[in-house]
Design a protein around this motif. Structure first.
Motif, mmCIF file in Angstrom:
data_model
loop_
_atom_site.group_PDB
_atom_site.id
_atom_site.type_symbol
_atom_site.label_atom_id
_atom_site.label_comp_id
_atom_site.label_asym_id
_atom_site.label_seq_id
_atom_site.Cartn_x
_atom_site.Cartn_y
_atom_site.Cartn_z
ATOM 1 N N MET A 223 41.163 8.204 -41.805
ATOM 2 C CA MET A 223 39.993 8.716 -42.520
ATOM 3 C C MET A 223 40.127 10.218 -42.715
ATOM 4 O O MET A 223 40.816 10.881 -41.944
ATOM 5 C CB MET A 223 38.742 8.450 -41.684
ATOM 6 N N ASP A 224 39.440 10.716 -43.704
ATOM 7 C CA ASP A 224 39.408 12.150 -43.940
ATOM 8 C C ASP A 224 38.626 12.802 -42.789
ATOM 9 O O ASP A 224 37.483 12.423 -42.510
ATOM 10 C CB ASP A 224 38.690 12.370 -45.291
ATOM 11 N N TRP A 225 39.258 13.789 -42.118
ATOM 12 C CA TRP A 225 38.626 14.347 -40.913
ATOM 13 C C TRP A 225 37.325 15.080 -41.207
ATOM 14 O O TRP A 225 36.425 15.097 -40.364
ATOM 15 C CB TRP A 225 39.613 15.251 -40.164
ATOM 16 N N SER A 226 37.232 15.676 -42.382
ATOM 17 C CA SER A 226 35.969 16.376 -42.685
ATOM 18 C C SER A 226 34.831 15.353 -42.777
ATOM 19 O O SER A 226 33.707 15.609 -42.334
ATOM 20 C CB SER A 226 36.088 17.193 -43.970
ATOM 21 N N VAL B 35 30.014 12.812 -40.272
ATOM 22 C CA VAL B 35 29.276 11.668 -39.705
ATOM 23 C C VAL B 35 28.789 12.012 -38.297
ATOM 24 O O VAL B 35 27.620 11.806 -37.944
ATOM 25 C CB VAL B 35 30.168 10.394 -39.664
ATOM 26 N N VAL B 36 29.697 12.593 -37.478
ATOM 27 C CA VAL B 36 29.356 12.894 -36.084
ATOM 28 C C VAL B 36 28.225 13.923 -36.017
ATOM 29 O O VAL B 36 27.229 13.731 -35.307
ATOM 30 C CB VAL B 36 30.611 13.394 -35.328
ATOM 31 N N PHE C 216 33.301 7.496 -32.508
ATOM 32 C CA PHE C 216 33.615 7.382 -33.939
ATOM 33 C C PHE C 216 34.882 8.186 -34.239
ATOM 34 O O PHE C 216 35.753 7.744 -34.988
ATOM 35 C CB PHE C 216 32.421 7.914 -34.757
ATOM 36 N N ILE C 217 34.991 9.367 -33.588
ATOM 37 C CA ILE C 217 36.190 10.211 -33.790
ATOM 38 C C ILE C 217 37.429 9.478 -33.262
ATOM 39 O O ILE C 217 38.459 9.409 -33.938
ATOM 40 C CB ILE C 217 36.039 11.565 -33.050
#
Lengths: 121, 405
Positions: free
Chosen positions: A3-6, A11-12, B142-143
């Motif tokens: 997934m794109d880290w940004s 989301v977090v 999630f990370i």
């Protein structure tokens, strides 16, 4: 595919902020509600002495003192009965010289319930 | 005649489960025995673990064909064919529809609402902060899931395990994984059954997972803190509470409304005192029926092909991380509250922020009592515990809102 880290950090961050925001809003709402009810309770207490100002038809007895004495007498009678039963069992004569109330403690039923609630593991 | 007899016996044998048993099915049957042992002998969440374990046994018996995963196969852009499920499905297929269509979790929340006393939370609303802090496990996992190559929908489904709330985990994962593939066309490699199994396994293991983390992060002095008695909460406050929570949360995160709304409806049944019959039905008969349906249908999805693979091992690993991080962040936030209130809050109640009602609160009580036998943390821990239920429902709503399906 990674997934794109940004996006992941969005989301977090959004998730944590919105969860805290939602629950902080609830804290505010519940605290305000609590304050309103405390104030209502306090005002009701203040209002209560008013009817007492009216002339009372008859002098009221002093129930708290009487009942407390009666309670104490009953407790002493129960203690005396328990001591008498013990004396009868082991053939010794006991004299009760004083009965003192100990410092308030959590009652035994409460302790038993707590132990049952938490003893399953 | 003897030839006929022997060939018939041979045919019967070849059709029997013994002849078709694979090592994967055998292993799953053994795992179901372990679950049954944990439920019956150790008393770990038996109400759910036992039907799940038996569902697992039934679905892995070769030839029994109690559950048909092919009816729910939506890979390659296929749509769920409800008519086919109704015509060709068996008992477990029909029961599984309640999971697939997210019917069971809100109904379970209705029953939980009828059984929950929000009094400790109303008396000490700051407990909501501990319920929020413990949700960190969800978002930090999630990370981890993203780093392991899961899609956003799979990562959200795995992360919600950290909420320590089975119905919420099922609700979120069945919605996020409903399409069978991500919007980019990447097929999902995990399903609701994987998530439910991991979530309920860890919920059952709360008394084992949490205490070491709680002890590691607190000092003996902190564990011995005795908290002051909570104020009395009036009946009117308890009646208004579910209405306020429903309005605030549903307006802020509409996708959390089915879970929070049903939880609060159940609580309003309880606190209003005017629908005693409905309250009793929701918390007893209805709850028990849904628990049986949910348990057995989740167990039925645990086919060998679904469980014995590297992806499920990753789900298990990430699930335990989510759970531990949730517990740790609750305790650490409890420490901050302890410092801010100059020692009036026992940090042990922070771990109860990870839902799992009332098990997590009981763990706080138990660990606190080990260091100060006259300490009574249970009521104080129930505040963050029920706040955790609301917190995980809010976190679920957030995930459903921001993760595209």
């Amino acid at each position: 595919m990674l997934m794109d880290w940004s996006y992941v950090f969005t989301v977090v961050l959004t998730g944590m902020v919105v969860v805290f925001l939602g629950l902080v809003l609830l804290i505010a709402a519940i605290t305000i509600m609590g304050k309103i009810f405390e104030a209502l309770r306090a005002s009701k207490k203040d209002e209560k002495p008013a009817p007492a100002a009216k002339p009372a038809p008859a002098p009221a007895p002093k129930p708290p003192v009487v009942s407390s004495l009666a309670d104490d007498d009953e407790v002493i009678a129960v203690i005396a009965a328990a001591v008498a039963a013990m004396a009868e069992a082991d053939g010794t004569v006991y004299a009760i010289k004083s009965v003192k109330r100990s410092a308030p403690r959590r009652n035994a039923w409460g302790a038993a319930a707590r132990s049952e609630m938490t003893s399953s593991f | 005649m003897l030839d006929g007899f022997l060939s018939t016996i041979g045919e019967l044998w070849s059709q029997s489960g013994f002849a078709n048993m694979t090592w994967q099915s055998g292993l799953m049957i053994l795992i179901s025995f372990v679950f049954m042992f944990l439920a019956i002998k150790k008393g770990f969440e038996p109400l759910l673990l036992l039907p799940i374990a038996f569902g697992m046994l039934l679905t892995n018996l070769p030839g029994a064909e109690m559950y048909h995963p092919e009816l729910f196969d939506i890979s390659g852009g296929k749509e769920l064919d409800f008519a086919k499920i109704l015509h060709e499905g068996g008992l477990l297929d029909l029961l599984y529809l309640g999971v697939k269509l997210q019917i069971y979790p809100p109904l379970i929340f209705l029953g939980i609402g009828c059984m929950t006393d929000f009094g400790p939370l109303i008396a000490n609303p700051k407990s909501f902060l501990l319920g929020a802090a413990a949700q960190a496990g969800i978002f930090l996992t999630f990370i981890g899931a993203a780093a392991m190559g899961f899609t956003a929908q799979e990562a959200g489904s795995i992360a919600i395990i950290g909420g320590a709330d089975g119905p919420t985990a099922i609700y979120v994962s069945s919605r996020l994984l409903a399409a069978g593939a991500s919007p980019d066309g990447v097929a999902f490699e995990i399903d609701v059954g994987n998530i439910a199994l991991a979530a309920y396994t860890y919920m059952a293991l709360v008394p084992i997972i949490q205490p070491p983390i709680m002890k590691l992060l607190t000092t003996e002095k902190e564990r011995k803190i005795v908290m002051t008695q909570l104020r009395e909460v009036s009946k009117t406050e308890k009646i208004i509470f579910p209405i306020v929570v429903t309005i605030v949360i549903s307006l802020l995160i509409p996708s959390a409304a089915p879970l929070v709304g049903m939880l609060m409806l159940g609580n309003l049944f309880k606190e209003s005192g005017v629908v005693d019959r409905l309250c009793k039905t929701a918390q007893n008969e209805l709850m028990n029926i849904i628990t049986i349906f949910l348990g057995i249908s989740v167990g039925a999805t645990t086919t060998a092909a679904n469980i014995i693979n590297a992806k499920f091992l990753m789900v298990l690993g990430l699930g335990v991380v989510a759970f531990c991080v949730g517990t740790a962040s609750g305790v650490l936030f409890g420490k901050i509250m302890c410092w801010a209130t100059k020692g009036k809050v026992n940090p042990l109640i922070g771990s109860a922020g990870v839902s799992a009602v009332p098990m997590a609160a009981r763990v706080s009580q138990k660990v606190g009592a080990q260091y100060n036998p006259s300490n009574f943390l249970l009521m104080h821990a129930l505040g963050p515990n029920v706040a955790g239920v609301i917190g995980s429902a809010v976190a679920a709503g957030v995930l459903l809102s921001i993760v595209p399906v």
